[in-house]
Design a protein around this motif. Sequence first.
Motif, PDB file in Angstrom:
ATOM      1  N   GLU A 262       4.725  -6.773  10.683  1.00  9.27           N
ATOM      2  CA  GLU A 262       3.567  -6.557   9.835  1.00  9.27           C
ATOM      3  C   GLU A 262       2.915  -5.109   9.983  1.00  9.27           C
ATOM      4  OE1 GLU A 262      -0.772  -8.443   9.253  1.00  9.27           O
ATOM      5  OE2 GLU A 262       0.629  -9.090  10.906  1.00  9.27           O
TER       6      GLU A 262
ATOM      7  N   ASN B 249      -0.329  -2.889   8.586  1.00 10.96           N
ATOM      8  CA  ASN B 249      -1.751  -2.617   8.033  1.00 10.96           C
ATOM      9  C   ASN B 249      -1.632  -1.556   6.811  1.00 10.96           C
ATOM     10  OD1 ASN B 249      -4.176  -2.412   7.373  1.00 10.96           O
ATOM     11  ND2 ASN B 249      -5.251  -2.524   9.478  1.00 10.96           N
TER      12      ASN B 249
ATOM     13  N   ILE C  20      -0.585   4.011   6.524  1.00  7.30           N
ATOM     14  CA  ILE C  20      -0.942   2.850   7.266  1.00  7.30           C
ATOM     15  C   ILE C  20      -2.031   2.981   8.465  1.00  7.30           C
ATOM     16  CG2 ILE C  20       1.506   2.159   6.817  1.00  7.30           C
ATOM     17  CD1 ILE C  20       1.460   2.893  10.125  1.00  7.30           C
ATOM     18  N   ASN C  21      -2.414   2.175   8.988  1.00 10.70           N
ATOM     19  CA  ASN C  21      -3.228   1.974  10.024  1.00 10.70           C
ATOM     20  C   ASN C  21      -2.509   1.585  11.094  1.00 10.70           C
ATOM     21  OD1 ASN C  21      -5.498   2.008  11.783  1.00 10.70           O
ATOM     22  ND2 ASN C  21      -6.759   0.544  10.841  1.00 10.70           N
TER      23      ASN C  21
ATOM     24  N   PRO D  68      -1.452   0.362  15.011  1.00 14.39           N
ATOM     25  CA  PRO D  68      -2.185  -0.549  16.078  1.00 14.39           C
ATOM     26  C   PRO D  68      -1.646  -0.056  17.156  1.00 14.39           C
ATOM     27  CG  PRO D  68      -0.331  -1.948  15.358  1.00 14.39           C
ATOM     28  CD  PRO D  68      -0.370  -0.898  14.254  1.00 14.39           C
TER      29      PRO D  68
END
Length: 323
Positions: free
Chosen positions: A83, A85, A96-97, A99
């Motif tokens: 996944e 973000n 994208i951010n 994690p």
Amino acid sequence: MSEHIELTETVPDSCNGKRLDQALAELFPDYSRSRLKTWITDGGVSVDGNVCNKPREKVISGMVIEIAVEIAEEKRFQAQAIELNIVYEDDDILVINKPAGLVVHPGAGTPDGTLLNALLHHCPAIDQVPRAGIVHRLDKDTTGLMVVAKTLPAQTHLVAAMQEREITREYEAVCNGPMTAGGHIDEPIGRHPTKRTHMAVVAIGKPAVTHYRVAERFRNHTHLRLRLETGRTHQIRVHMAYLRHPLVGDITYGGRPRPPQGASQELLDYLRQFKRQALHAARLSLHHPITGEWMSWDAPTPPDFVTLLELLRADRKAHPNDD
């Protein structure tokens, strides 16, 4: 499988008398200077039908330059449904951010499960771009914004913008120790002389500049906003350790828990279990590599970072006379 590229251009008056490599850089701006130079020396460039492998050879307006080369396929990595973000996406770039815990690129000890594997699944065509379009990295446990190029022209322009310091990257961090004012650190960074997996401020290192300002002060910690001019490995972490203010949670560079005297058990426990560097890439700003539009994105502060700030504020409130 390799990709075959054929390009043809006539030398314009503006390139008359210039070196071949300089003319190619102007005629084919979608490709990096180093790539074009390699194509010349490898015999992939012809001038008026004759192969020319000398980058310094002068060209004259009206000459016809032809490029015919094969771009070899890079090592294939597996696409994996991880996944992402996604903050922004168009035909050319992806923001994208990231994690905490996600490694950007496969390497020793991390053969898969990385951002690169996720990008190959999300956008299969990105396997035609070197390093799957990754133009800058964040450490495994650093959160926040990254830009990825989806095409070779976008990557070429983003890499050049990074080298010219035209991409703005701003970070949030919490460091150990009280700091009274902001400033900047201009100290070269290179491999640590004895710890080969660490970086350090060393005289023979590459230039590195970090700007910082105080966002909030606590009893024995400081919340900072930082801006990078350069992008050396572990730059903020190394520079803050150099100032004797290592980041909270950064055990590699001396960020062991340093709770203020009389801290609550809750704060003590949280500092002990905060196992990553308190560093977040909060803002990214750049000119779009194709349209030239100035664009900017912000990533919200992650929950673990927010909790850390809340506990430090509660500690400051509980000891008002220690400011």
